[in-house]
Design a protein around this motif. Sequence first.
Motif, PDB file in Angstrom:
ATOM      1  N   LYS A  67       0.868  -1.239   0.049  1.00 46.82           N
ATOM      2  CA  LYS A  67       0.105  -0.189  -0.082  1.00 46.82           C
ATOM      3  C   LYS A  67       0.962   1.199   0.004  1.00 46.82           C
ATOM      4  O   LYS A  67       2.111   1.246   0.361  1.00 46.82           O
ATOM      5  N   ASP A  69       0.282   5.497   0.900  1.00 47.84           N
ATOM      6  CA  ASP A  69      -0.710   6.432   1.508  1.00 47.84           C
ATOM      7  C   ASP A  69      -0.735   7.637   0.627  1.00 47.84           C
ATOM      8  O   ASP A  69      -1.595   8.649   0.651  1.00 47.84           O
ATOM      9  N   LYS A 106      -3.065   6.903  -8.390  1.00 42.47           N
ATOM     10  CA  LYS A 106      -4.805   6.317  -8.745  1.00 42.47           C
ATOM     11  C   LYS A 106      -4.893   4.904  -8.416  1.00 42.47           C
ATOM     12  O   LYS A 106      -5.755   4.458  -7.656  1.00 42.47           O
ATOM     13  N   GLU A 107      -3.934   4.011  -8.879  1.00 41.65           N
ATOM     14  CA  GLU A 107      -3.895   2.647  -8.357  1.00 41.65           C
ATOM     15  C   GLU A 107      -3.886   2.340  -6.812  1.00 41.65           C
ATOM     16  O   GLU A 107      -4.553   1.678  -6.432  1.00 41.65           O
ATOM     17  N   LYS A 108      -3.192   3.132  -6.522  1.00 44.75           N
ATOM     18  CA  LYS A 108      -2.928   2.958  -4.803  1.00 44.75           C
ATOM     19  C   LYS A 108      -3.785   3.678  -3.875  1.00 44.75           C
ATOM     20  O   LYS A 108      -3.950   3.562  -2.579  1.00 44.75           O
ATOM     21  N   LYS A 109      -4.709   4.835  -4.558  1.00 47.42           N
ATOM     22  CA  LYS A 109      -5.490   5.557  -3.948  1.00 47.42           C
ATOM     23  C   LYS A 109      -4.843   6.199  -2.980  1.00 47.42           C
ATOM     24  O   LYS A 109      -5.312   6.644  -1.681  1.00 47.42           O
ATOM     25  N   ARG A 111      -2.603   9.938  -1.977  1.00 46.45           N
ATOM     26  CA  ARG A 111      -2.586  11.305  -2.012  1.00 46.45           C
ATOM     27  C   ARG A 111      -1.338  11.802  -2.528  1.00 46.45           C
ATOM     28  O   ARG A 111      -0.446  11.150  -2.200  1.00 46.45           O
ATOM     29  N   TYR A 160      -6.056  15.071 -13.462  1.00 46.52           N
ATOM     30  CA  TYR A 160      -6.287  13.739 -12.477  1.00 46.52           C
ATOM     31  C   TYR A 160      -6.965  13.907 -11.466  1.00 46.52           C
ATOM     32  O   TYR A 160      -8.049  13.281 -11.202  1.00 46.52           O
ATOM     33  N   HIS A 161      -7.089  15.357 -10.827  1.00 48.99           N
ATOM     34  CA  HIS A 161      -7.880  15.648  -9.760  1.00 48.99           C
ATOM     35  C   HIS A 161      -9.097  15.763 -10.255  1.00 48.99           C
ATOM     36  O   HIS A 161     -10.068  15.223  -9.405  1.00 48.99           O
ATOM     37  N   HIS A 164     -10.342  12.189 -12.102  1.00 53.98           N
ATOM     38  CA  HIS A 164     -10.338  10.991 -11.465  1.00 53.98           C
ATOM     39  C   HIS A 164     -10.565  10.991  -9.984  1.00 53.98           C
ATOM     40  O   HIS A 164     -10.600  10.186  -9.246  1.00 53.98           O
ATOM     41  N   LEU A 166      -8.676  12.480  -7.947  1.00 57.61           N
ATOM     42  CA  LEU A 166      -7.495  12.055  -7.137  1.00 57.61           C
ATOM     43  C   LEU A 166      -7.366  13.266  -6.086  1.00 57.61           C
ATOM     44  O   LEU A 166      -7.333  14.515  -6.573  1.00 57.61           O
ATOM     45  N   GLU A 167      -6.816  12.751  -4.837  1.00 59.89           N
ATOM     46  CA  GLU A 167      -6.323  13.746  -3.957  1.00 59.89           C
ATOM     47  C   GLU A 167      -5.050  14.122  -4.430  1.00 59.89           C
ATOM     48  O   GLU A 167      -4.007  13.490  -4.220  1.00 59.89           O
TER      49      GLU A 167
END
Length: 328
Positions: A67, A69, A106-109, A111, A160-161, A164, A166-167
């Motif tokens: 993972k 973060d 994006k894959e790992k979710k 930030r 991407y934000h 998608h 994304l943070e």
Amino acid sequence: MKRVLITGAAGFLGSHLCDRFLLEGFHVIAMDNLITGDLQNIEHLFKEEHFEFYHHDVTKFVHVPGKLDYILHFASPASPIDYLKIPIQTLKVGSLGTHNLLGLAKEKKARILIASTSEVYGDPLVHPQSEDYYGNVNTIGPRGVYDEAKRFMESITMAYHRFHGLETRIARIFNTYGPRMRLNDGRVIPAFIGQALRGEDLTIFGDGMQTRSFCYVDDQIEGLFRLLMSDCNDPINIGNPEEITIRDFAQEIINLTQSNQKVVYKSLPVDDPLQRQPDITRAKELLGWEPKISRSEGMKRTYQYFQSLPKEELFKTAHRDFSDRNKA
């Protein structure tokens, strides 16, 4: 335990970020291709249980098991000597590298925070520079390889934000200095200090009335950490708004080093910005951040660091051997 990937980890800011995140209790995954980074900046961390290093070029596919973060993307040449010597690699790390890391986030979710720069403002027509200023940049000039790489980084990050969800976080970093800067990387502070330590005259490009605003590295890292942990998706200036002319700064260096060097003047490089001062209103309001360390104190610490380096470091050429890595 939270896991963070830091690219450009063996560089000046990247290595300080590794220190900070380990101090905060993170597991740190450091990544660098060592084109401009130096393992000496992070060798003190190899004994740490929660630190690991990947020798990898982020312009190629990036895989990190497990993972993640957070991701901090700091992989890029940052000094004019470097990005003028390796222009294609500079463009690739800002475009392909950023795309790869956004895909990983994006894959790992995870930030992701990207290291943009005050150079997105170019030679500004607005002073001081706030985040809503679009800039005055020569896209095809010699500095364009760095400026436009960073502007593209911001564009694709916001895409991407928005597309998608994304943070994302965008830091516009102004001139930063402190220990672990390369002595001969061409930037004004190590250039002046190196010349003073070698007993050379201090070289000013232009008439010396151009301005810069210098932020000590500890303040910069604090601002970046707060930005990552904030809810701010839009770009934020992280820098010290205390402005000084290069001519006055050269005199400060002469006083600091107690040298009696003269100042010599050479022609100003193409597109070199004449003014640089961040408006940090947004950082104050949204992050509760502003610089704490005075230039006199920060410069004292920086000078002591450069004094502690082996003497042979003083005479290393600023033009590093990049071999054929730029041709890819």
